[in-house]
Enzyme design. Structure first.
Site, mmCIF file in Angstrom:
data_model
loop_
_atom_site.group_PDB
_atom_site.id
_atom_site.type_symbol
_atom_site.label_atom_id
_atom_site.label_comp_id
_atom_site.label_asym_id
_atom_site.label_seq_id
_atom_site.Cartn_x
_atom_site.Cartn_y
_atom_site.Cartn_z
ATOM 1 N N GLY A 7 0.814 -1.212 0.000
ATOM 2 C CA GLY A 7 0.000 0.000 0.000
ATOM 3 C C GLY A 7 0.843 1.257 0.000
ATOM 4 O O GLY A 7 0.586 2.204 0.739
ATOM 5 N N SER A 9 1.430 3.511 -2.465
ATOM 6 C CA SER A 9 1.194 4.493 -3.529
ATOM 7 C C SER A 9 0.939 5.895 -3.007
ATOM 8 O O SER A 9 1.034 6.867 -3.756
ATOM 9 C CB SER A 9 0.018 4.048 -4.408
ATOM 10 O OG SER A 9 -1.167 3.939 -3.634
ATOM 11 N N SER A 32 -2.282 -1.692 -4.893
ATOM 12 C CA SER A 32 -3.382 -2.539 -5.334
ATOM 13 C C SER A 32 -3.771 -2.215 -6.770
ATOM 14 O O SER A 32 -3.820 -3.087 -7.621
ATOM 15 C CB SER A 32 -4.588 -2.358 -4.410
ATOM 16 O OG SER A 32 -5.699 -3.088 -4.891
ATOM 17 N N ASP A 58 -3.932 -7.068 -6.053
ATOM 18 C CA ASP A 58 -5.085 -6.943 -5.162
ATOM 19 C C ASP A 58 -4.898 -7.909 -3.997
ATOM 20 O O ASP A 58 -4.890 -9.126 -4.188
ATOM 21 C CB ASP A 58 -6.363 -7.256 -5.937
ATOM 22 C CG ASP A 58 -7.602 -7.257 -5.055
ATOM 23 O OD1 ASP A 58 -7.520 -6.829 -3.887
ATOM 24 O OD2 ASP A 58 -8.666 -7.698 -5.543
ATOM 25 N N TYR A 150 -13.135 -2.695 10.779
ATOM 26 C CA TYR A 150 -11.781 -2.117 10.772
ATOM 27 C C TYR A 150 -11.127 -2.284 12.139
ATOM 28 O O TYR A 150 -9.975 -2.731 12.235
ATOM 29 C CB TYR A 150 -11.880 -0.637 10.401
ATOM 30 C CG TYR A 150 -10.554 0.085 10.330
ATOM 31 C CD1 TYR A 150 -9.744 -0.022 9.199
ATOM 32 C CD2 TYR A 150 -10.110 0.879 11.381
ATOM 33 C CE1 TYR A 150 -8.532 0.649 9.128
ATOM 34 C CE2 TYR A 150 -8.902 1.552 11.320
ATOM 35 C CZ TYR A 150 -8.113 1.430 10.186
ATOM 36 O OH TYR A 150 -6.910 2.091 10.118
ATOM 37 N N ALA A 152 -11.819 -4.417 14.517
ATOM 38 C CA ALA A 152 -11.557 -5.830 14.790
ATOM 39 C C ALA A 152 -10.314 -6.314 14.054
ATOM 40 O O ALA A 152 -9.482 -7.040 14.605
ATOM 41 C CB ALA A 152 -12.769 -6.671 14.396
ATOM 42 N N LYS A 154 -7.723 -4.528 13.020
ATOM 43 C CA LYS A 154 -6.504 -3.908 13.535
ATOM 44 C C LYS A 154 -6.155 -4.420 14.926
ATOM 45 O O LYS A 154 -4.970 -4.602 15.256
ATOM 46 C CB LYS A 154 -6.655 -2.381 13.545
ATOM 47 C CG LYS A 154 -6.757 -1.767 12.154
ATOM 48 C CD LYS A 154 -5.526 -2.052 11.310
ATOM 49 C CE LYS A 154 -5.542 -1.295 9.998
ATOM 50 N NZ LYS A 154 -4.324 -1.522 9.188
ATOM 51 N N ILE A 183 -4.261 10.817 11.513
ATOM 52 C CA ILE A 183 -3.194 11.207 10.597
ATOM 53 C C ILE A 183 -3.818 11.843 9.352
ATOM 54 O O ILE A 183 -4.884 11.417 8.890
ATOM 55 C CB ILE A 183 -2.351 9.973 10.184
ATOM 56 C CG1 ILE A 183 -1.872 9.203 11.425
ATOM 57 C CG2 ILE A 183 -1.170 10.399 9.314
ATOM 58 C CD1 ILE A 183 -0.938 9.970 12.342
#
Length: 242
Positions: A7, A9, A32, A58, A150, A152, A154, A183
């Protein structure tokens, strides 16, 4: 030295790639689908005097992740550092989450990191060295309404990292997490002004962090500067979770 950043990019992933390049790592830039963004990251890495290798894959499909790891090993080599940064968030009330959306979030945020660690582990164990940094989130500690999938994923990633640190430590491999707070990234761009102000007021340092601040923490943990640190979950959140 060689580092893989998934990830990469834009946002935190790009910042990780650039900070690692400053630490003398060549970078495997994964994306991806954002080829343009990944190409820009690779160009910035090369401008720092390091090599950059690009892969587009992907990560929501476990078979793709396995093939991606095989391609990295075949065409570039075994990374010295692996940064599992790729992540997605699909906000929703729990009663409205489809199984397909739940699985998608889990596949990208958790299962992809597991498969990457699993597929690189044998070669790292044989080499007796390596550093893995998984990008979690403070929401994996505190929870957040409408982000149960999300949170759960992390939270599970943090526990996976701690377990893996114990498992791989005897082979000289370190495994750590970085848990960012609020962030300035595209993922957080949807906050309204009022929502953003509320989050800033809840953060003791009174502001959002930058991707570069997260990248510096990741680069530290990935490098030999953190040679006696493993199993840590480093909070980069301006004190939000105190």
């Amino acid at each position: 030295m060689l580092a893989l950043v998934t990830g990469a990019s834009k946002g935190i992933g790009r910042a990780c790639a650039l900070e690692l390049a400053k630490e003398d790592f060549d970078i495997i830039v994964h994306c991806s689908s954002d080829i343009e963004g990944a190409s820009e990251t690779a160009a910035k890495v090369r401008s720092l005097g390091r090599k950059a290798h690009m892969f587009a894959m992907d990560l929501s499909d476990p078979e793709n992740v396995h093939n991606f790891c095989g391609g990295v090993l075949e065409h570039v080599g075994l990374p010295d550092a692996v940064v599992n940064n790729a992540g997605v968030c699909l906000p929703s009330l729990v009663q409205d989450i489809s199984l397909e959306d739940w699985d998608y979030v889990m596949n990208v945020n958790l299962k992809a990191a597991f498969i990457i660690c699993r597929d690189f582990a044998p070669a790292m164990i044989e080499r007796k060295s390596g550093s893995i940094v998984n990008i979690a989130s403070i929401w994996g500690r505190t929870g957040s309404a409408m982000e149960s999938s999300y949170c759960a994923s992390k939270g599970a990633l943090v526990m996976f990292s701690k377990a893996l640190a114990q498992e791989l430590g005897p082979s000289g491999i370190r495994v750590n997490c970085v848990s960012p707070g609020c962030i300035d990234t595209a993922m957080n761009a949807s906050y309204s002004e009022d929502e953003r102000r509320a989050l800033e007021e809840r953060t003791p340092l009174g502001r959002f962090g930058s991707p570069e601040e997260v990248g510096k923490a990741v680069a530290f943990l990935a490098s030999e500067k953190a040679s006696f640190i493993t199993g840590a979950d480093l909070l980069v959140d301006g004190g939000f979770s105190i």
